[in-house]
Write an enzyme that holds these catalytic residues in place. Structure first.
Site, PDB file in Angstrom:
ATOM      1  N   SER A  21       0.840  -1.201   0.000  1.00 44.91           N
ATOM      2  CA  SER A  21       0.000   0.000   0.000  1.00 44.91           C
ATOM      3  C   SER A  21       0.873   1.249   0.000  1.00 44.91           C
ATOM      4  O   SER A  21       1.621   1.507   0.943  1.00 44.91           O
ATOM      5  CB  SER A  21      -0.926   0.011   1.211  1.00 44.91           C
ATOM      6  OG  SER A  21      -1.600   1.248   1.261  1.00 44.91           O
ATOM      7  N   HIS A  33      -1.368  -1.244  -4.220  1.00 42.95           N
ATOM      8  CA  HIS A  33      -2.610  -0.784  -3.599  1.00 42.95           C
ATOM      9  C   HIS A  33      -2.551   0.734  -3.431  1.00 42.95           C
ATOM     10  O   HIS A  33      -1.636   1.262  -2.805  1.00 42.95           O
ATOM     11  CB  HIS A  33      -2.775  -1.491  -2.254  1.00 42.95           C
ATOM     12  CG  HIS A  33      -4.070  -1.234  -1.568  1.00 42.95           C
ATOM     13  ND1 HIS A  33      -5.239  -1.886  -1.898  1.00 42.95           N
ATOM     14  CD2 HIS A  33      -4.380  -0.398  -0.551  1.00 42.95           C
ATOM     15  CE1 HIS A  33      -6.210  -1.471  -1.113  1.00 42.95           C
ATOM     16  NE2 HIS A  33      -5.719  -0.552  -0.281  1.00 42.95           N
ATOM     17  N   ASP A  69      -4.562   3.996  -2.140  1.00 40.91           N
ATOM     18  CA  ASP A  69      -5.653   4.460  -1.283  1.00 40.91           C
ATOM     19  C   ASP A  69      -6.018   5.895  -1.626  1.00 40.91           C
ATOM     20  O   ASP A  69      -5.297   6.828  -1.274  1.00 40.91           O
ATOM     21  CB  ASP A  69      -5.217   4.415   0.188  1.00 40.91           C
ATOM     22  CG  ASP A  69      -5.072   3.004   0.696  1.00 40.91           C
ATOM     23  OD1 ASP A  69      -6.075   2.271   0.678  1.00 40.91           O
ATOM     24  OD2 ASP A  69      -3.958   2.630   1.117  1.00 40.91           O
ATOM     25  N   MET A 126      -8.348   8.976  -0.965  1.00 39.20           N
ATOM     26  CA  MET A 126      -9.235   9.485   0.107  1.00 39.20           C
ATOM     27  C   MET A 126      -9.603  10.936  -0.173  1.00 39.20           C
ATOM     28  O   MET A 126      -8.777  11.702  -0.673  1.00 39.20           O
ATOM     29  CB  MET A 126      -8.514   9.446   1.457  1.00 39.20           C
ATOM     30  CG  MET A 126      -7.955   8.105   1.825  1.00 39.20           C
ATOM     31  SD  MET A 126      -7.081   8.225   3.402  1.00 39.20           S
ATOM     32  CE  MET A 126      -6.356   6.589   3.472  1.00 39.20           C
ATOM     33  N   HIS A 129      -8.227   1.681  -4.132  1.00 39.95           N
ATOM     34  CA  HIS A 129      -9.198   1.576  -3.043  1.00 39.95           C
ATOM     35  C   HIS A 129      -9.770   2.967  -2.826  1.00 39.95           C
ATOM     36  O   HIS A 129      -9.117   3.836  -2.275  1.00 39.95           O
ATOM     37  CB  HIS A 129      -8.443   1.049  -1.809  1.00 39.95           C
ATOM     38  CG  HIS A 129      -9.249   0.991  -0.560  1.00 39.95           C
ATOM     39  ND1 HIS A 129      -8.676   0.728   0.671  1.00 39.95           N
ATOM     40  CD2 HIS A 129     -10.575   1.157  -0.324  1.00 39.95           C
ATOM     41  CE1 HIS A 129      -9.607   0.730   1.601  1.00 39.95           C
ATOM     42  NE2 HIS A 129     -10.767   0.998   1.034  1.00 39.95           N
ATOM     43  N   MET A 134     -11.803   5.623  -1.125  1.00 38.41           N
ATOM     44  CA  MET A 134     -12.473   6.011   0.117  1.00 38.41           C
ATOM     45  C   MET A 134     -13.014   7.415  -0.082  1.00 38.41           C
ATOM     46  O   MET A 134     -12.494   8.397   0.442  1.00 38.41           O
ATOM     47  CB  MET A 134     -11.491   5.944   1.286  1.00 38.41           C
ATOM     48  CG  MET A 134     -11.223   4.507   1.731  1.00 38.41           C
ATOM     49  SD  MET A 134      -9.731   4.339   2.711  1.00 38.41           S
ATOM     50  CE  MET A 134      -8.551   4.130   1.386  1.00 38.41           C
ATOM     51  N   MET A 156     -11.845  -4.945   5.382  1.00 39.29           N
ATOM     52  CA  MET A 156     -10.906  -4.086   6.106  1.00 39.29           C
ATOM     53  C   MET A 156     -10.724  -4.571   7.530  1.00 39.29           C
ATOM     54  O   MET A 156     -11.690  -4.850   8.236  1.00 39.29           O
ATOM     55  CB  MET A 156     -11.398  -2.643   6.094  1.00 39.29           C
ATOM     56  CG  MET A 156     -11.329  -2.076   4.682  1.00 39.29           C
ATOM     57  SD  MET A 156     -10.850  -0.366   4.632  1.00 39.29           S
ATOM     58  CE  MET A 156      -9.249  -0.375   5.403  1.00 39.29           C
ATOM     59  N   GLY A 209      -8.947   5.025   6.506  1.00 42.73           N
ATOM     60  CA  GLY A 209      -8.520   6.424   6.603  1.00 42.73           C
ATOM     61  C   GLY A 209      -7.055   6.603   6.953  1.00 42.73           C
ATOM     62  O   GLY A 209      -6.459   7.602   6.575  1.00 42.73           O
ATOM     63  N   PHE A 210      -6.477   5.639   7.658  1.00 45.44           N
ATOM     64  CA  PHE A 210      -5.098   5.825   8.124  1.00 45.44           C
ATOM     65  C   PHE A 210      -4.341   4.509   8.094  1.00 45.44           C
ATOM     66  O   PHE A 210      -4.902   3.458   8.392  1.00 45.44           O
ATOM     67  CB  PHE A 210      -5.091   6.373   9.565  1.00 45.44           C
ATOM     68  CG  PHE A 210      -5.758   7.708   9.679  1.00 45.44           C
ATOM     69  CD1 PHE A 210      -5.031   8.885   9.470  1.00 45.44           C
ATOM     70  CD2 PHE A 210      -7.119   7.799   9.923  1.00 45.44           C
ATOM     71  CE1 PHE A 210      -5.661  10.127   9.535  1.00 45.44           C
ATOM     72  CE2 PHE A 210      -7.760   9.039   9.995  1.00 45.44           C
ATOM     73  CZ  PHE A 210      -7.025  10.206   9.804  1.00 45.44           C
ATOM     74  N   GLY A 211      -3.051   4.605   7.778  1.00 43.06           N
ATOM     75  CA  GLY A 211      -2.175   3.448   7.888  1.00 43.06           C
ATOM     76  C   GLY A 211      -1.678   3.316   9.321  1.00 43.06           C
ATOM     77  O   GLY A 211      -1.958   4.164  10.173  1.00 43.06           O
ATOM     78  N   GLY A 212      -0.966   2.240   9.580  1.00 39.03           N
ATOM     79  CA  GLY A 212      -0.288   2.081  10.863  1.00 39.03           C
ATOM     80  C   GLY A 212      -1.171   1.724  12.043  1.00 39.03           C
ATOM     81  O   GLY A 212      -0.747   1.838  13.191  1.00 39.03           O
ATOM     82  N   ASP A 221      -7.024  -5.836   4.378  1.00 43.54           N
ATOM     83  CA  ASP A 221      -6.304  -4.556   4.363  1.00 43.54           C
ATOM     84  C   ASP A 221      -6.361  -3.924   5.749  1.00 43.54           C
ATOM     85  O   ASP A 221      -7.446  -3.614   6.244  1.00 43.54           O
ATOM     86  CB  ASP A 221      -6.973  -3.634   3.326  1.00 43.54           C
ATOM     87  CG  ASP A 221      -6.343  -2.251   3.208  1.00 43.54           C
ATOM     88  OD1 ASP A 221      -5.237  -2.038   3.742  1.00 43.54           O
ATOM     89  OD2 ASP A 221      -6.980  -1.388   2.566  1.00 43.54           O
ATOM     90  N   GLY A 222      -5.184  -3.725   6.336  1.00 45.14           N
ATOM     91  CA  GLY A 222      -5.090  -3.022   7.610  1.00 45.14           C
ATOM     92  C   GLY A 222      -4.349  -3.829   8.656  1.00 45.14           C
ATOM     93  O   GLY A 222      -4.785  -4.907   9.045  1.00 45.14           O
ATOM     94  N   GLY A 223      -3.186  -3.335   9.050  1.00 40.86           N
ATOM     95  CA  GLY A 223      -2.419  -3.999  10.107  1.00 40.86           C
ATOM     96  C   GLY A 223      -1.848  -5.340   9.695  1.00 40.86           C
ATOM     97  O   GLY A 223      -1.547  -6.186  10.547  1.00 40.86           O
ATOM     98  N   GLY A 249       0.906  -1.797   4.130  1.00 35.63           N
ATOM     99  CA  GLY A 249       1.549  -0.501   3.990  1.00 35.63           C
ATOM    100  C   GLY A 249       2.767  -0.404   4.875  1.00 35.63           C
ATOM    101  O   GLY A 249       3.912  -0.557   4.414  1.00 35.63           O
TER     102      GLY A 249
HETATM  103  C1  DX5 Z   1      -6.314   2.448   5.295  1.00 34.68           C
HETATM  104  C2  DX5 Z   1      -5.879   1.919   3.974  1.00 34.68           C
HETATM  105  C3  DX5 Z   1      -4.819   0.896   4.012  1.00 34.68           C
HETATM  106  C4  DX5 Z   1      -3.536   1.310   4.654  1.00 34.68           C
HETATM  107  C5  DX5 Z   1      -2.954   0.092   5.300  1.00 34.68           C
HETATM  108  O1  DX5 Z   1      -7.463   3.207   5.103  1.00 34.68           O
HETATM  109  O2  DX5 Z   1      -6.980   1.342   3.292  1.00 34.68           O
HETATM  110  O3  DX5 Z   1      -4.573   0.376   2.705  1.00 34.68           O
HETATM  111  O4  DX5 Z   1      -2.604   1.852   3.749  1.00 34.68           O
HETATM  112  O5  DX5 Z   1      -1.867   0.462   6.041  1.00 34.68           O
HETATM  113  P1  DX5 Z   1      -1.184  -0.519   7.112  1.00 34.68           P
HETATM  114  O6  DX5 Z   1      -0.698  -1.714   6.361  1.00 34.68           O
HETATM  115  O7  DX5 Z   1      -0.109   0.324   7.682  1.00 34.68           O
HETATM  116  O8  DX5 Z   1      -2.235  -0.881   8.115  1.00 34.68           O
HETATM  117 ZN    ZN Z   2      -6.554   0.416   1.397  1.00 37.43          ZN
END
Ligand code: DX5
Ligand code: ZN
Length: 217
Positions: free
Chosen positions: A7, A31, A33, A35, A64, A66, A135, A140-143, A173-175, A195
């Site tokens: 991502s 991927h 994202d 937004m 993706h 959003m 998800m 909305g946010f990575g990490g 997707d996510g974590g 990501g």
């Molecule tokens: C969050 C995104 C994800 C994000 C994942 O809204 O859809 O794709 O980049 O990031 P990580 O892998 O850090 O959770």
């Molecule tokens: Zn995503």
């Protein structure tokens, strides 16, 4: 059968083409994202970034979306070089028309479920999809930390897709990292977005390869 999708959100935005080249040999999709600050409380990037990267990569560009009103962006996304678009079922309760529009623009199509949304919301539309994205963090946010409670939803999705003989990929997707990816795989996911675990690593190419190795067991 397993696909790795780094991502871009977690990448160093001053070196996008370089970092994408680093992950490319060990990845299947990129991927992206997108937004809008409305559907999610964050703004990321849009068409100019996608079209700038397109000549630098042969990866499948997996967008993706959003955004509210995702249907408004499909033609532009396709001309920017996207291959596949996923839209949130929460943004388009009946996605039949948007799926048709995506395909008319030459895009693959998928539906996304945020963590509180039950699998049932997508069931009637699963056959419209090339891919369903479940998800495992709030969009909305990575990490963020992986939400293990979505694994039962992954199981339901896998069961539905298999019993109905559908060729639909199940993306998580996510974590996602080397600890959480095998849990998602065992529940039935086959496309893994990561990501932070990839682009947050000092060696993104190696991180993508390691994630693949762990998933392939
Ligand atoms: C969050 C995104 C994800 C994000 C994942 O809204 O859809 O794709 O980049 O990031 P990580 O892998 O850090 O959770
Ligand atoms: Zn995503």
């Amino acid at each position: 059968m397993f696909k790795i999708a780094p991502s871009l959100l977690a990448a160093d935005f001053s070196r996008l083409a370089e970092v994408v080249a680093e992950v490319e040999p060990h990845s299947d999709l990129l991927h992206l994202d997108v937004m809008d600050g409305h559907f999610v409380p964050n703004i990321s990037f849009g068409m100019p970034v996608i079209s700038s990267l397109r000549p630098h990569s042969r990866l499948v560009f997996d967008c993706h979306l959003m955004t509210t009103n995702p249907g408004a962006y499909l033609a532009e996304l396709a001309s920017a070089g996207a291959d596949l678009v996923t839209v949130h079922i929460e943004a388009v309760p009946d996605p039949t028309a948007i799926a048709r529009k995506a395909r008319a623009s030459g895009l693959g199509f998928g539906l996304v479920l945020s963590p509180p949304t039950p699998w049932k919301a997508v069931e009637p539309f699963a056959e419209l999809c090339d891919l369903v994205l479940i998800m495992s963090v709030h969009p909305g946010f990575g990490g963020q930390r992986f939400m293990g409670e979505v694994l039962t939803k992954v199981e339901s999705a896998r069961k539905w897709v298999d019993t109905h003989g559908l060729a639909v990929d199940i993306q998580i997707d996510g974590g996602i990292n080397p600890e959480t990816a095998p849990l998602a795989r065992d529940a039935g996911a086959n496309v893994f977005v990561a990501g932070t675990a990839i682009f947050g690593s000092p060696d993104p190419g190696r991180a993508a390869l390691e994630l693949r190795k762990v998933i392939e067991g």
